[in-house]
Design a protein around this motif. Sequence first.
Motif, PDB file in Angstrom:
ATOM      1  N   TYR A 118      25.920  36.916  53.743  1.00  0.00           N
ATOM      2  CA  TYR A 118      27.232  37.060  53.473  1.00  0.00           C
ATOM      3  C   TYR A 118      27.556  36.299  52.522  1.00  0.00           C
ATOM      4  N   GLY A 119      27.129  34.866  52.468  1.00  0.00           N
ATOM      5  CA  GLY A 119      27.686  34.038  51.521  1.00  0.00           C
ATOM      6  C   GLY A 119      27.065  34.471  50.147  1.00  0.00           C
ATOM      7  N   VAL A 120      25.816  34.680  50.069  1.00  0.00           N
ATOM      8  CA  VAL A 120      25.253  35.051  48.656  1.00  0.00           C
ATOM      9  C   VAL A 120      26.233  36.308  48.162  1.00  0.00           C
ATOM     10  N   LEU A 121      26.457  37.241  49.230  1.00  0.00           N
ATOM     11  CA  LEU A 121      27.088  38.619  48.749  1.00  0.00           C
ATOM     12  C   LEU A 121      28.709  38.247  48.263  1.00  0.00           C
ATOM     13  N   PHE A 122      29.047  37.098  48.990  1.00  0.00           N
ATOM     14  CA  PHE A 122      30.443  36.638  48.418  1.00  0.00           C
ATOM     15  C   PHE A 122      30.473  35.834  47.107  1.00  0.00           C
ATOM     16  N   VAL A 123      29.423  34.900  46.792  1.00  0.00           N
ATOM     17  CA  VAL A 123      29.300  34.447  45.605  1.00  0.00           C
ATOM     18  C   VAL A 123      29.015  35.424  44.344  1.00  0.00           C
ATOM     19  N   LEU A 124      28.192  36.267  44.682  1.00  0.00           N
ATOM     20  CA  LEU A 124      27.914  37.199  43.729  1.00  0.00           C
ATOM     21  C   LEU A 124      29.070  38.133  43.363  1.00  0.00           C
ATOM     22  N   ALA A 125      29.934  38.396  44.365  1.00  0.00           N
ATOM     23  CA  ALA A 125      31.348  39.352  44.032  1.00  0.00           C
ATOM     24  C   ALA A 125      32.208  38.489  43.200  1.00  0.00           C
ATOM     25  N   LEU A 126      32.354  37.057  43.730  1.00  0.00           N
ATOM     26  CA  LEU A 126      33.148  36.184  42.824  1.00  0.00           C
ATOM     27  C   LEU A 126      32.639  36.108  41.435  1.00  0.00           C
ATOM     28  N   ALA A 127      31.310  35.856  41.128  1.00  0.00           N
ATOM     29  CA  ALA A 127      30.864  35.871  39.858  1.00  0.00           C
ATOM     30  C   ALA A 127      31.146  37.076  39.002  1.00  0.00           C
ATOM     31  N   ILE A 128      31.055  38.389  39.582  1.00  0.00           N
ATOM     32  CA  ILE A 128      31.071  39.664  39.080  1.00  0.00           C
ATOM     33  C   ILE A 128      32.703  39.614  38.722  1.00  0.00           C
ATOM     34  N   GLU A 129      33.635  39.298  39.585  1.00  0.00           N
ATOM     35  CA  GLU A 129      34.984  39.399  39.493  1.00  0.00           C
ATOM     36  C   GLU A 129      35.465  38.529  38.208  1.00  0.00           C
ATOM     37  N   ARG A 130      34.766  37.312  38.264  1.00  0.00           N
ATOM     38  CA  ARG A 130      35.289  36.306  37.119  1.00  0.00           C
ATOM     39  C   ARG A 130      34.579  36.825  35.776  1.00  0.00           C
ATOM     40  N   PHE A 131      33.390  37.423  35.839  1.00  0.00           N
ATOM     41  CA  PHE A 131      32.947  37.863  34.464  1.00  0.00           C
ATOM     42  C   PHE A 131      33.763  39.004  33.938  1.00  0.00           C
ATOM     43  N   ILE A 132      34.252  40.134  35.075  1.00  0.00           N
ATOM     44  CA  ILE A 132      34.970  41.015  34.642  1.00  0.00           C
ATOM     45  C   ILE A 132      36.407  40.714  33.856  1.00  0.00           C
ATOM     46  N   LYS A 133      37.063  39.526  34.610  1.00  0.00           N
ATOM     47  CA  LYS A 133      38.299  39.078  33.946  1.00  0.00           C
ATOM     48  C   LYS A 133      38.098  38.462  32.688  1.00  0.00           C
ATOM     49  N   LEU A 134      37.017  37.602  32.548  1.00  0.00           N
ATOM     50  CA  LEU A 134      36.808  36.892  31.190  1.00  0.00           C
ATOM     51  C   LEU A 134      36.504  37.971  30.224  1.00  0.00           C
ATOM     52  N   ARG A 135      35.717  39.051  30.549  1.00  0.00           N
ATOM     53  CA  ARG A 135      35.400  39.854  29.470  1.00  0.00           C
ATOM     54  C   ARG A 135      36.600  40.784  28.946  1.00  0.00           C
ATOM     55  N   ARG A 136      37.748  41.071  29.751  1.00  0.00           N
ATOM     56  CA  ARG A 136      38.761  41.758  29.498  1.00  0.00           C
ATOM     57  C   ARG A 136      39.723  40.989  28.663  1.00  0.00           C
ATOM     58  N   ARG A 137      39.677  39.521  28.942  1.00  0.00           N
ATOM     59  CA  ARG A 137      40.276  38.730  27.898  1.00  0.00           C
ATOM     60  C   ARG A 137      39.771  38.661  26.562  1.00  0.00           C
ATOM     61  N   ARG A 138      38.404  38.766  26.544  1.00  0.00           N
ATOM     62  CA  ARG A 138      37.679  38.661  25.158  1.00  0.00           C
ATOM     63  C   ARG A 138      37.998  39.904  24.467  1.00  0.00           C
ATOM     64  N   LEU A 139      37.919  41.124  25.288  1.00  0.00           N
ATOM     65  CA  LEU A 139      38.128  42.458  24.787  1.00  0.00           C
ATOM     66  C   LEU A 139      39.707  42.673  23.844  1.00  0.00           C
ATOM     67  N   VAL A 140      40.514  41.723  24.225  1.00  0.00           N
ATOM     68  CA  VAL A 140      41.872  41.796  23.683  1.00  0.00           C
ATOM     69  C   VAL A 140      41.899  40.782  22.456  1.00  0.00           C
ATOM     70  N   ARG A 141      41.751  41.235  20.995  1.00  0.00           N
ATOM     71  CA  ARG A 141      41.531  40.235  20.289  1.00  0.00           C
ATOM     72  C   ARG A 141      42.578  39.362  20.033  1.00  0.00           C
ATOM     73  N   PRO A 142      42.542  38.095  19.425  1.00  0.00           N
ATOM     74  CA  PRO A 142      43.423  37.111  19.118  1.00  0.00           C
ATOM     75  C   PRO A 142      44.809  37.752  18.128  1.00  0.00           C
ATOM     76  N   GLU A 143      44.307  38.610  17.359  1.00  0.00           N
ATOM     77  CA  GLU A 143      45.180  39.034  16.430  1.00  0.00           C
ATOM     78  C   GLU A 143      46.303  39.925  17.413  1.00  0.00           C
ATOM     79  N   ALA A 144      45.716  40.828  18.213  1.00  0.00           N
ATOM     80  CA  ALA A 144      46.449  41.728  18.865  1.00  0.00           C
ATOM     81  C   ALA A 144      47.240  40.989  20.028  1.00  0.00           C
ATOM     82  N   ARG A 145      46.652  39.909  20.369  1.00  0.00           N
ATOM     83  CA  ARG A 145      47.647  39.078  21.424  1.00  0.00           C
ATOM     84  C   ARG A 145      48.779  38.493  20.681  1.00  0.00           C
ATOM     85  N   SER A 146      48.604  38.113  19.121  1.00  0.00           N
ATOM     86  CA  SER A 146      49.735  37.402  18.661  1.00  0.00           C
ATOM     87  C   SER A 146      50.617  38.546  18.097  1.00  0.00           C
TER      88      SER A 146
END
Length: 164
Positions: A118-146
């Motif tokens: 269960y702990g391994v599944l939780f850490v895996l899900a946490l890593a996936i969730e963090r990766f998805i959030k980071l990827r979404r942030r990077r998809l929004v270009r800095p120019e678009a943000r400004s």
Amino acid sequence: MLGMLLVNIVFLTLSYQRLKITTFDPEFATSLGMRSTWINTAFMFLVSVTVTAGFNAAGAILVIALVITPPATAYLLSKNLPTMIALTVVIAVVGALAGFWFAYVLNAATSAAISVFYGVLFVLALAIERFIKLRRRRLVRPEARSVATAKRHDEYTATVQAGA
């Protein structure tokens, strides 16, 4: 434990809507005429009986892992309550079966193997969730943000000037 499972399924099936409303918005439930204290007390009683039965059947470590880790993992993967409940059940079953299998293969304690899995599944899900959030942030270009920030600033300024 199978009897407790059936009691839990019947209770949750019969009181799902009331339980959802009274748990997340007790004032709204009271305004609808629902007795939120009764349903919450019944739910807490059922949880305590289930945990007590689990202590006798499996031990403290496994019961704590069963109660906390699958819903926490499902919460990382979904924000919709019905999906979260379904994921919790799937994670609990998969984790229990896989942990039991690992305990058998490694000749280890069953409750410890299930808890670790269960702990391994939780850490895996946490890593996936963090990766998805980071990827979404990077998809929004800095120019678009400004540009978006400048547009919001202009809208705010126009709103303040119109209200003054």
